[in-house]
Design a protein around this motif. Structure first.
Motif, short mmCIF file in Angstrom:
data_model
loop_
_atom_site.label_atom_id
_atom_site.label_comp_id
_atom_site.label_asym_id
_atom_site.label_seq_id
_atom_site.Cartn_x
_atom_site.Cartn_y
_atom_site.Cartn_z
N HIS A 49 0.84 -1.21 0.00
CA HIS A 49 0.00 0.00 0.00
C HIS A 49 0.87 1.26 0.00
O HIS A 49 0.58 2.22 -0.73
CB HIS A 49 -0.90 -0.02 1.23
CG HIS A 49 -1.66 1.26 1.44
ND1 HIS A 49 -2.74 1.63 0.65
CD2 HIS A 49 -1.47 2.27 2.34
CE1 HIS A 49 -3.19 2.81 1.05
NE2 HIS A 49 -2.44 3.22 2.07
N GLN A 50 1.93 1.26 0.80
CA GLN A 50 2.79 2.44 0.88
C GLN A 50 3.54 2.68 -0.43
O GLN A 50 3.72 3.84 -0.84
CB GLN A 50 3.79 2.28 2.04
CG GLN A 50 3.16 2.31 3.42
CD GLN A 50 2.46 3.62 3.73
OE1 GLN A 50 2.83 4.67 3.19
NE2 GLN A 50 1.47 3.57 4.58
N VAL A 51 3.99 1.62 -1.07
CA VAL A 51 4.67 1.78 -2.36
C VAL A 51 3.69 2.33 -3.40
O VAL A 51 4.04 3.21 -4.21
CB VAL A 51 5.27 0.43 -2.84
CG1 VAL A 51 5.83 0.56 -4.26
CG2 VAL A 51 6.38 -0.02 -1.89
N GLN A 52 2.46 1.84 -3.38
CA GLN A 52 1.43 2.36 -4.29
C GLN A 52 1.13 3.83 -4.01
O GLN A 52 0.90 4.61 -4.93
CB GLN A 52 0.16 1.52 -4.16
CG GLN A 52 0.29 0.11 -4.73
CD GLN A 52 -0.83 -0.81 -4.30
OE1 GLN A 52 -1.75 -0.43 -3.57
NE2 GLN A 52 -0.77 -2.06 -4.75
N LYS A 53 1.16 4.20 -2.72
CA LYS A 53 0.93 5.60 -2.36
C LYS A 53 2.05 6.50 -2.88
O LYS A 53 1.79 7.62 -3.35
CB LYS A 53 0.82 5.73 -0.83
CG LYS A 53 0.46 7.14 -0.36
CD LYS A 53 0.34 7.19 1.15
CE LYS A 53 -0.06 8.59 1.59
NZ LYS A 53 0.90 9.62 1.19
#
Length: 225
Positions: free
Chosen positions: A78-82
């Motif tokens: 999720h953080q990489v996508q953010k």
């Protein structure tokens, strides 16, 4: 000697194999927890994330520990996508495309990423930008995370899932009871093969995952030297 061992001479050997395979599975899981926490530390320190590190719970089952690490790995995804979304939102399309252009010099990509982080955080280090570029451009890491999440889910749902991670050292019969539960001893071979199948695939995926994380963490260490 148990009656089942007389009826099935290979049982003692299968029992030892089963215990050994279970320990190998736990060792592999433990290494994945450690590698995941290394990546979490980098994300928290350099990219402003607030992911909580995790550890194996010795009082819990294999399934429960699989669920713990799946949650944190999903949060990493999720953080990489953010990060990707922030880049896409704050950059002109041409600059955003440069981040994923394999022909584009890495220093140029880092400069672009640092520009975005400076907007988001008010200040940004080259290390933060370098980590972001490494994460965004690493299909190796994203694919290995997805693969391991799937394998952890499979292991948790399998016959292995209900086994406590602390059975080693409890004694042979207690270990077998914990692993096999209500299974007949004649099913030992099936249980061993199930372990072998899951473990072989799990080890291979874990090695790729850990290598991908090492690429990121070693980069950070080099920058700080």
């Amino acid at each position: 000697m148990a009656l089942s061992d007389l009826l099935y001479p290979d049982n003692p050997k299968r029992k030892k194999e089963l215990i050994q395979l279970h320990q190998e599975l736990l060792d592999c899981m433990s290494t994945n927890f450690h590698a995941t926490n290394e990546l979490v530390g980098v994300l928290n320190e350099h990219l402003g994330c607030t992911i909580t590190p995790v550890e194996m719970r010795k009082s819990s089952t294999v399934k429960e520990n699989c669920e713990i690490i799946i949650r944190v790995m999903s949060e990493i995804q999720h953080q990489v996508q953010k990060i990707d979304s922030d880049m896409k939102e704050k950059l002109e399309p041409v600059l955003y495309q440069k981040l994923y252009d394999i022909k584009e010099p890495e220093l140029e990509k880092i400069a672009i990423a640092q520009r975005v982080f400076s907007i988001i955080f008010g200040e940004a280090t080259s290390t933060a930008a370098m980590v972001a570029i490494k994460l965004l451009g690493s299909n190796h890491l994203s694919l290995s995370v997805s693969k391991l999440i799937g394998l952890f889910a499979q292991i948790g749902a399998s016959v292995l899932g209900g086994v406590s991670i602390t059975i080693i050292g409890l004694g042979l019969e207690m270990i077998l009871h914990a692993i096999l539960g209500a299974m007949e001893r004649s099913q030992l071979l099936t249980a061993v093969r199930s372990y072998e199948k899951h473990l072989a695939e799990f080890k291979a995926a874990s090695e790729k995952y850990q290598h991908a994380i090492h690429e990121v963490t070693s980069l950070v260490r080099q920058q700080n030297e």
